[in-house]
Design an enzyme around this catalytic site. Sequence first.
Site: not given
Length: 210
Positions: A57-58
């Site tokens: 997840i960024s």
Amino acid sequence: MDLRQVRLIMDLRQNGIQDVNVLSAIEKTPRHLFVPENFQEEAYENTALPIESGQTISQPAVVAMMTEAIVGDKRLRVLEIGTGSGYQTSVLAQLFRRVYTIERHGNLLKTAQARFDKLGLHNVTTRLGDGTKGWPEQAPFDRILVTAGATEIPEALLDQLRIGGILVIPIGPSSDAQSLQRVRKEADGLHVEDLGLVRFVPLVGEPPVR
Ligand code: SAH
């Protein structure tokens, strides 16, 4: 809103994020719902975190920067490549009329879809597939956001971008680091701007994993 969320927004402001609509969309997105059980403590830290299938997840600062780079009229239609956890998608869904998102891992897409349902984000349409081919049936798009690192810009994505549209994509030879490129498609050609270094998992141009 809890204290950790307030701190994250302050952090993003310090990172130079100014667009109030972008900050507000991030503030309203419960990132803990997108993060695995064993990383709940770090859900509102400004870092990327591991998710299933070896993906990530960024980092919130990167989500904010990429969103700010494409934000515009609320009526625009956006294509995202690399749904992952669905966190970036959820931020986009609050800022654009419709978001089309493609993921190549079936398990990730299923989990992300359940999150969109839970959050009532009915303007998101998902597809299991190879995003390097784009989504011809829904083209052209006003904005295209690629959230995986590519070695070059996939031709199909440029073809599916409207004139006057913007494509944001991390480009680099390795998965260590890529330069984030903002490409504006005009009648006279492409105008490219470098937004700085980022680090994404690779964009894999292969058939999806069911
Ligand atoms: N935007 C995501 C970040 C996901 S990481 C988030 O906020 O969580 C990048 C994702 O791109 C991974 O889930 C990976 O499986 C996906 N991906 C890589 N190559 C792809 C391709 N060709 N088509 C679609 N998805 C791809």
